[in-house]
Design a protein around this motif. Structure first.
Motif, short mmCIF file in Angstrom:
data_model
loop_
_atom_site.label_atom_id
_atom_site.label_comp_id
_atom_site.label_asym_id
_atom_site.label_seq_id
_atom_site.Cartn_x
_atom_site.Cartn_y
_atom_site.Cartn_z
N HIS A 248 2.06 10.27 -3.02
CA HIS A 248 2.08 10.59 -1.61
C HIS A 248 2.99 10.11 -0.64
O HIS A 248 3.43 8.82 -0.72
N ALA A 249 3.78 10.82 -0.02
CA ALA A 249 4.51 10.49 0.91
C ALA A 249 4.19 9.97 1.98
O ALA A 249 3.33 10.35 2.88
N THR A 250 4.58 8.60 2.59
CA THR A 250 3.99 7.88 3.41
C THR A 250 5.12 6.98 3.90
O THR A 250 6.28 6.80 3.42
N VAL B 166 0.96 -1.39 -0.10
CA VAL B 166 -0.01 -0.02 -0.02
C VAL B 166 0.96 1.17 0.20
O VAL B 166 0.57 2.19 -0.86
N VAL B 167 1.99 1.28 0.78
CA VAL B 167 2.91 2.46 0.80
C VAL B 167 3.45 2.56 -0.50
O VAL B 167 3.48 3.82 -0.87
N LEU B 168 4.06 1.49 -1.21
CA LEU B 168 4.66 1.82 -2.49
C LEU B 168 3.57 2.43 -3.38
O LEU B 168 3.82 3.13 -4.47
N PRO C 247 11.54 1.91 6.09
CA PRO C 247 11.80 3.31 6.19
C PRO C 247 10.64 4.28 5.45
O PRO C 247 9.91 3.52 4.53
N SER C 248 10.46 5.28 5.93
CA SER C 248 9.35 6.03 5.33
C SER C 248 10.01 6.57 3.64
O SER C 248 10.98 6.88 3.60
N ILE C 249 8.95 6.90 3.11
CA ILE C 249 9.15 7.47 1.62
C ILE C 249 8.71 8.85 1.63
O ILE C 249 7.42 9.20 1.58
N ASP C 250 9.76 9.68 1.57
CA ASP C 250 9.55 11.14 1.63
C ASP C 250 9.28 11.71 0.37
O ASP C 250 9.06 12.77 0.02
#
Length: 412
Positions: A149-151, A140-142, A157-160
């Protein structure tokens, strides 16, 4: 090329189409239940900043599981659920079964293997539960990052800085998850067979039970041979005699004898079929020597001149001796009718406190089995040996003699 691609896709996707893959996945997830329960009982496990509860889940239940492994019934419970979820549709411990025991722990090695199994289930369950929750969240994050969307997700690790090419990576966590599910399920199945499999004593007991079933089937085959063979022999002789006699009165008697013999053969066949059903109780109405008159009358009806001498309390004989004695007399009379025809026969049945003696004599035309290779006469000798006695068959002078002696003291 299309054929080769199809050949490659088939083994890759086949595990995903098998229900057992998902039942094994469920089995792995349930291994984490003890850890989750202990986590709820321990304060602070789920507080923010704790670093994730997974380590607590993997460590807190260990003492409880080691104590649980000492309870004999735990092995049975674990074996049943392993059969149900890891190898559904199979039961038993044989080569064609699940090879997972479902009996309580009987020895300390059983308890030790159960303890190792419980710890393995816990750690594998915690790891699989973590992956089941985290990897889809990473997908979902990818996907969100690919949409700008940065998440982020806890533990990763977070994706900024979102990039479109994150969408290409989005399916990868799900592929990894499914691959781990298939591999871990197969490994847990192998571990269950190793740790929950039957012990040496249980294997020996299963082998002994299988041997008993084989011996029982062999005995049943011999009994059917004796009973049905006798009935067919009497029927053939009676039918031939009735046709040759040309007498309505004799024909009526022959038909009555054929009817009685056939009815008895059907009853014996029904008993045999009940014995072949593993869940059926052993029939209690098997014929014994107290029913010997029926055999003698059947032989007389077939034209043989039977002279009988019966002494001793036949009703007091042990059940196995009386039943096997009946079959031995039956086979001896069948042998006479089959190979000698309606000739004079003398039958002696003598019982005392020490032994049961059986002796059947007739003229030598029955000696077509004089080599001793006939199944019927060989069966008489085998029955006598199994009961600790002895039997002799063969010519003696101008007669064919069948003699058996069965001891009673060791069975009394």
């Amino acid at each position: 090329m299309s054929l080769s691609l199809a050949a490659i896709r088939r083994p890759l996707f086949k595990p995903l189409l098998r229900p057992v893959t998902y039942s094994r996945w469920l089995h792995l997830l349930t291994g984490c239940v003890a850890g989750v329960l202990m986590g709820f009982l321990r304060s602070g496990t789920f507080r923010p900043g704790h670093g994730g509860p997974w380590l607590s889940f993997a460590v807190l239940p260990v003492p409880i599981l080691l104590l649980a492994a000492l309870v004999p019934a735990v092995r049975r419970i674990e074996g049943l659920q392993a059969q149900l979820l890891l190898i559904p549709g199979r039961s038993g411990t044989g080569e064609r079964g699940s090879q997972i025991a479902t009996s309580p722990s009987a020895t300390w090695p059983d308890r030790g293997r159960t303890a190792v199994w419980l710890l393995l289930r816990l750690e594998a369950g915690v790891a699989m539960t973590a992956l089941t929750l985290q990897l889809p969240a990473l997908t979902v994050v990818l996907a969100r990052a690919a949409m700008g969307h940065a998440t982020g997700v806890t533990g990763w690790p977070s994706i900024d800085t979102p990039r479109w090419w994150y969408g290409l990576l989005a399916p990868l966590p799900l592929v990894v998850l499914l691959t781990v599910v298939v591999g871990a399920g197969a490994l847990m199945t192998g571990a269950a067979r190793l740790l929950l499999g039957p012990s040496a004593a249980e294997r020996l007991a299963a082998l002994e039970a299988r041997t008993e079933r084989i011996l029982e089937h062999n005995r049943l085959a011999q009994e059917l041979h004796d009973s049905v063979g006798h009935a067919l022999t009497v029927t053939v002789i009676q039918a031939g005699a009735a046709r040759a006699a040309g007498s309505p009165e004799f024909t009526d008697r022959a038909l009555a004898a054929i009817e009685d013999t056939g009815r008895q053969a059907l009853a014996d066949l029904e008993r045999a079929l009940r014995l072949l059903r593993e869940d059926a109780p052993r029939p209690a109405d098997r014929p014994s020597l107290t029913d010997a008159d029926r055999l003698l009358e059947s032989a007389r009806a077939a034209g043989a001149a039977v002279r009988a001498e019966v002494t001793g309390p036949l009703e007091a004989l042990p059940g196995p001796v009386s039943r096997e004695g009946y079959r031995m007399v039956q086979e001896a009379l069948t042998n006479v009718l089959r190979h000698a025809g309606p000739v004079p026969v003398s039958v002696r049945i003598a019982a005392d406190a020490d032994a049961l003696e059986l002796e059947i004599r007739n003229g030598l035309p029955a000696a077509s089995e004089s080599s001793g290779g006939g199944r019927g006469l060989r069966g008489i000798r085998e029955r006598a040996t199994l009961l600790g006695g002895e039997a002799e068959t063969g010519p003696e002078g101008d007669e064919w003699r069948v003699h058996a002696r069965l001891p009673l003291r060791r069975l009394g």
